[in-house]
Design a protein around this motif. Structure first.
Motif, short mmCIF file in Angstrom:
data_model
loop_
_atom_site.label_atom_id
_atom_site.label_comp_id
_atom_site.label_asym_id
_atom_site.label_seq_id
_atom_site.Cartn_x
_atom_site.Cartn_y
_atom_site.Cartn_z
N ARG A 171 -0.07 4.10 8.35
CA ARG A 171 0.63 4.96 7.40
C ARG A 171 1.10 6.24 8.08
O ARG A 171 2.23 6.70 7.87
CB ARG A 171 -0.30 5.30 6.23
N TYR B 261 0.83 -1.20 0.00
CA TYR B 261 0.00 0.00 0.00
C TYR B 261 0.87 1.26 0.00
O TYR B 261 0.66 2.19 -0.80
CB TYR B 261 -0.92 -0.07 1.22
N GLY C 71 1.97 4.08 -3.09
CA GLY C 71 1.51 5.45 -2.91
C GLY C 71 2.62 6.44 -2.63
O GLY C 71 2.64 7.54 -3.21
N TYR D 38 -1.98 4.67 -4.90
CA TYR D 38 -2.52 4.16 -3.63
C TYR D 38 -3.60 3.10 -3.90
O TYR D 38 -3.66 2.08 -3.20
CB TYR D 38 -3.11 5.29 -2.80
#
Length: 367
Positions: free
Chosen positions: A254, A45, A49, A93
């Motif tokens: 994140r 992920y 991104g 993303y």
């Protein structure tokens, strides 16, 4: 009639060392394998991104529009301003989510977000001890992934820092969404109304949470398991395209992983101040509210499971039983025995037949 269960080992025998490892991973090391799957999910992920984000930030600062999607003639014609970069980041993303769920979801359940893990504890009976391990793995992976990307991009990031120092913009831009530190940490401009930023974060995370919970619903006939990674990925893409300029994190792993990594490189200046609390925590209550909303108004325990979900869940339950792993959630109540499967399918066929007969009788009466 459902097909019989065929383990992969029956048609593709593994080497002896691999067989020995699988015995270990299915018993003593199963918890470790699940954590590694969560870590890889977060890695996919973020790797997708943040790579696109780094290309946008560095390309803008060094004046090289050839970095990122703008180097392609198609995108030069399609986008004549920075919307190209925003579009690229959103797609990156989204694809990272698709990679994560598709490749790692079968092993760990595909959480990749502390908010999803906590909501699963509240609504799906997910074990608390396992949840703690998942959250630790997610945040650790966020940190390590950001550090890997920093090392890969370090030379260009240093050049971008030099440009800011040369122009006298280091103090104002370095720790912003358009500065080198902004590739990893999340920041808003000084003077930004944090109440509106909080609202933006909460609503965006709420929408993502609804999509995730809808994809997890085994009675949702519109979303077979194979479609779920794409829908969730698109939800994250929408959040980037429409709401990242205001300020949005969507994932505590994140945010915390990236912010801790930024502080490792640039010190306390990279902490983000009060905004850090919004990015780190808001998605948790937002996701819980989304799950509650779905359960109260959009889901229903009286709906029947779809055929796709029955096969999907049955395969997972069989795997758990074959390896003596304690099931949880939907898997606890699912019977994987062949006779039960046949009975379930027969009941469905019988109900469909009765429905057709009633329809014919009604039409006959009308004639």
């Amino acid at each position: 009639m459902p097909s019989s269960t065929i383990p992969l080992s029956k048609i593709a025998p593994r080497p002896r060392w691999m067989t020995s490892w699988e015995r270990l991973r299915h018993k003593e090391a199963h918890w470790l394998v699940e954590m590694i799957a969560e870590m890889f999910g977060v890695f996919f992920y973020l790797y997708a991104g943040l790579g696109a984000t780094a290309a946008f930030v560095v390309g803008t600062l060094v004046g090289n529009s050839g970095i990122g999607c703008k180097s392609l003639p198609f995108f030069q014609e399609l986008f004549r301003n920075d919307s190209a970069a925003l579009f690229t980041v959103g797609v990156a993303y989204a694809m990272g989510i698709v990679f994560a769920v598709s490749l790692c979801g079968a092993t760990s359940g595909g959480h990749f977000n502390p908010a999803v893990t906590i909501a699963s504890v509240v609504f799906r009976g997910f074990p608390v001890r396992k949840a703690a391990r998942y959250i630790f793995a997610q945040i650790l992976s966020g940190y390590l992934t950001c550090f890997i990307i920093y090392v890969q991009w370090k030379d260009l990031l240093v050049v971008a820092e030099g440009v800011l120092i040369e122009k006298g913009l280091y103090d104002t831009m370095m720790f912003s969404s358009t500065g080198p530190a902004g590739v990893f940490g999340l920041y808003v401009a000084p003077g930004t109304n944090l109440h509106r930023v909080f609202l933006n974060e909460f609503v965006t995370d709420f929408v993502i949470g609804l999509v995730i919970w809808g994809c997890l619903d085994p009675t949702n006939h519109m979303i077979p398991p194979a479609v779920a990674p794409w829908l969730i990925g698109m939800a994250y893409g929408v959040s980037v395209w429409g709401y990242s300029p205001v300020g949005v994190a969507t994932n505590s792993a994140r945010d915390l992983g990236g912010r801790l990594m930024a502080m490792t490189i640039w010190g306390s200046q990279a902490s983000g101040g009060t905004y850090a609390a919004i990015t780190a925590l808001t998605n948790i209550p937002a996701t819980i509210c989304a799950a509650l909303t779905y359960e109260l108004f959009l889901g229903s325990s009286t709906r029947t499971l779809t055929t796709h979900h029955v096969q999907f869940l049955r395969a997972h339950k069989q795997y758990y039983e074959d390896n003596n792993i304690a099931p949880y959630g939907y898997l606890e109540g699912l019977n994987v025995r062949r006779d039960q499967s046949d009975s379930f399918q027969s009941d469905m066929d019988e109900k469909a037949q009765e429905s057709r007969i009633e329809d014919v009788e009604v039409r006959g009466n009308r004639v």
